[in-house]
Design a protein around this motif. Structure first.
Motif, PDB file in Angstrom:
ATOM      1  N   TYR A 129     -69.617  68.431   6.025  1.00 21.49           N
ATOM      2  CA  TYR A 129     -68.244  68.936   6.059  1.00 21.49           C
ATOM      3  C   TYR A 129     -67.985  69.873   4.881  1.00 21.49           C
ATOM      4  CZ  TYR A 129     -66.862  65.936   9.935  1.00 21.49           C
ATOM      5  OH  TYR A 129     -66.751  65.344  11.168  1.00 21.49           O
ATOM      6  N   ALA A 130     -68.540  69.560   3.718  1.00 22.02           N
ATOM      7  CA  ALA A 130     -68.335  70.407   2.538  1.00 22.02           C
ATOM      8  C   ALA A 130     -69.012  71.771   2.708  1.00 22.02           C
ATOM      9  CB  ALA A 130     -68.863  69.704   1.292  1.00 22.02           C
ATOM     10  N   LEU A 131     -70.106  71.813   3.440  1.00 14.47           N
ATOM     11  CA  LEU A 131     -70.847  73.065   3.635  1.00 14.47           C
ATOM     12  C   LEU A 131     -70.282  73.954   4.741  1.00 14.47           C
ATOM     13  CD1 LEU A 131     -74.501  71.736   3.258  1.00 14.47           C
ATOM     14  CD2 LEU A 131     -73.247  73.223   1.668  1.00 14.47           C
ATOM     15  N   PHE A 132     -69.246  73.494   5.438  1.00 16.07           N
ATOM     16  CA  PHE A 132     -68.771  74.260   6.585  1.00 16.07           C
ATOM     17  C   PHE A 132     -68.298  75.657   6.196  1.00 16.07           C
ATOM     18  CE2 PHE A 132     -64.490  73.152   5.416  1.00 16.07           C
ATOM     19  CZ  PHE A 132     -63.667  74.069   6.064  1.00 16.07           C
ATOM     20  N   TRP A 133     -67.805  75.824   4.965  1.00 17.33           N
ATOM     21  CA  TRP A 133     -67.355  77.145   4.527  1.00 17.33           C
ATOM     22  C   TRP A 133     -68.525  78.133   4.476  1.00 17.33           C
ATOM     23  CZ3 TRP A 133     -64.617  73.196   1.649  1.00 17.33           C
ATOM     24  CH2 TRP A 133     -63.255  73.186   1.861  1.00 17.33           C
ATOM     25  N   ARG A 162     -59.340  66.450   1.205  1.00 17.75           N
ATOM     26  CA  ARG A 162     -59.790  65.356   2.065  1.00 17.75           C
ATOM     27  C   ARG A 162     -61.278  65.063   1.868  1.00 17.75           C
ATOM     28  NH1 ARG A 162     -56.126  62.628   5.735  1.00 17.75           N
ATOM     29  NH2 ARG A 162     -57.878  62.468   7.147  1.00 17.75           N
ATOM     30  N   ILE A 163     -62.079  66.099   1.725  1.00 19.50           N
ATOM     31  CA  ILE A 163     -63.518  65.911   1.521  1.00 19.50           C
ATOM     32  C   ILE A 163     -63.766  65.250   0.165  1.00 19.50           C
ATOM     33  CG2 ILE A 163     -65.720  67.094   1.181  1.00 19.50           C
ATOM     34  CD1 ILE A 163     -64.660  69.206   3.259  1.00 19.50           C
ATOM     35  N   VAL A 164     -63.127  65.756  -0.880  1.00 19.64           N
ATOM     36  CA  VAL A 164     -63.328  65.208  -2.226  1.00 19.64           C
ATOM     37  C   VAL A 164     -62.843  63.770  -2.306  1.00 19.64           C
ATOM     38  CG1 VAL A 164     -62.605  65.410  -4.642  1.00 19.64           C
ATOM     39  CG2 VAL A 164     -63.330  67.450  -3.384  1.00 19.64           C
ATOM     40  N   LYS A 165     -61.647  63.502  -1.800  1.00 23.71           N
ATOM     41  CA  LYS A 165     -61.107  62.133  -1.852  1.00 23.71           C
ATOM     42  C   LYS A 165     -62.010  61.170  -1.086  1.00 23.71           C
ATOM     43  CE  LYS A 165     -57.140  59.219  -0.956  1.00 23.71           C
ATOM     44  NZ  LYS A 165     -55.746  59.131  -0.500  1.00 23.71           N
ATOM     45  N   GLY A 166     -62.417  61.556   0.097  1.00 22.61           N
ATOM     46  CA  GLY A 166     -63.280  60.693   0.899  1.00 22.61           C
ATOM     47  C   GLY A 166     -64.601  60.420   0.215  1.00 22.61           C
ATOM     48  N   TRP A 167     -65.196  61.457  -0.340  1.00 21.45           N
ATOM     49  CA  TRP A 167     -66.489  61.311  -1.005  1.00 21.45           C
ATOM     50  C   TRP A 167     -66.370  60.434  -2.249  1.00 21.45           C
ATOM     51  CZ3 TRP A 167     -69.851  66.348  -0.823  1.00 21.45           C
ATOM     52  CH2 TRP A 167     -71.182  65.998  -0.608  1.00 21.45           C
ATOM     53  N   LEU A 212     -54.511  75.076   4.388  1.00 22.10           N
ATOM     54  CA  LEU A 212     -55.513  74.305   5.127  1.00 22.10           C
ATOM     55  C   LEU A 212     -56.804  74.179   4.323  1.00 22.10           C
ATOM     56  CD1 LEU A 212     -56.689  72.879   7.603  1.00 22.10           C
ATOM     57  CD2 LEU A 212     -57.172  75.148   8.564  1.00 22.10           C
ATOM     58  N   GLY A 213     -57.236  75.249   3.695  1.00 23.17           N
ATOM     59  CA  GLY A 213     -58.442  75.196   2.875  1.00 23.17           C
ATOM     60  C   GLY A 213     -58.309  74.204   1.733  1.00 23.17           C
ATOM     61  N   ILE A 214     -57.169  74.226   1.053  1.00 16.86           N
ATOM     62  CA  ILE A 214     -56.921  73.287  -0.055  1.00 16.86           C
ATOM     63  C   ILE A 214     -56.863  71.853   0.471  1.00 16.86           C
ATOM     64  CG2 ILE A 214     -55.274  72.608  -1.862  1.00 16.86           C
ATOM     65  CD1 ILE A 214     -56.767  75.257  -2.394  1.00 16.86           C
ATOM     66  N   TRP A 215     -56.165  71.643   1.576  1.00 20.32           N
ATOM     67  CA  TRP A 215     -56.026  70.299   2.155  1.00 20.32           C
ATOM     68  C   TRP A 215     -57.381  69.756   2.594  1.00 20.32           C
ATOM     69  CZ3 TRP A 215     -56.857  68.562   7.257  1.00 20.32           C
ATOM     70  CH2 TRP A 215     -56.379  67.291   7.540  1.00 20.32           C
ATOM     71  N   THR A 216     -58.193  70.597   3.215  1.00 25.50           N
ATOM     72  CA  THR A 216     -59.521  70.179   3.667  1.00 25.50           C
ATOM     73  C   THR A 216     -60.394  69.817   2.476  1.00 25.50           C
ATOM     74  OG1 THR A 216     -59.321  71.618   5.596  1.00 25.50           O
ATOM     75  CG2 THR A 216     -61.519  70.826   5.063  1.00 25.50           C
ATOM     76  N   LEU A 217     -60.355  70.632   1.452  1.00 22.05           N
ATOM     77  CA  LEU A 217     -61.119  70.338   0.234  1.00 22.05           C
ATOM     78  C   LEU A 217     -60.674  69.004  -0.366  1.00 22.05           C
ATOM     79  CD1 LEU A 217     -63.208  71.240  -1.845  1.00 22.05           C
ATOM     80  CD2 LEU A 217     -61.361  72.472  -3.023  1.00 22.05           C
TER      81      LEU A 217
END
Length: 117
Positions: free
Chosen positions: A24-28, A98-103, A91-96
């Motif tokens: 998910y982090a690499l999707f960008w 979510r990925i950081v918090k989850g990880w 959306l980019g900030i929110w996605t980042l």
């Protein structure tokens, strides 16, 4: 009735969940290809996570993916009137986030959602 996973299965699920966060982090960098791979794996392996803290991480990842798709479509559609660019930026900030918090929660072996007693 679902049997509790073995220690080896738990380790494998932990490793897989780390890999999914990485995808998910690499999707960008991949134009979204790794996110599509990750969501497919989330659905294929979801039943294996039942009864573990990884179930909450899979739910977190799945919800992040689908809400991102919805907001990305809206943002692209509204880019014509320029408000879409703001939506895509948020959306980019929110996605980042979510990925950081989850990880981070996964690293601390914490579920994403508090269990209710």
């Amino acid at each position: 009735m679902v049997n509790a996973p073995t220690e080896e299965q738990e380790r494998a699920l932990r490793k897989l969940t780390h890999v999914l966060y990485a995808l998910y982090a690499l999707f960008w960098l991949t134009g979204g290809v790794t996110a599509i791979v990750a969501i497919i794996i989330n659905y294929v392996k979801r039943d294996d996570t039942i009864g573990t803290l990884y179930a909450s991480h899979f739910t977190w990842q799945i919800r992040t993916f689908w809400w991102s798709v919805v907001w990305a479509v809206l943002g692209v559609a509204l880019a014509v009137v320029f408000i879409g660019f703001a939506i895509l930026w948020v959306l980019g900030i929110w996605t980042l986030y979510r990925i950081v918090k989850g990880w981070l929660y996964l690293n601390d072996s914490k579920p994403m959602y508090a269990t209710r007693a």
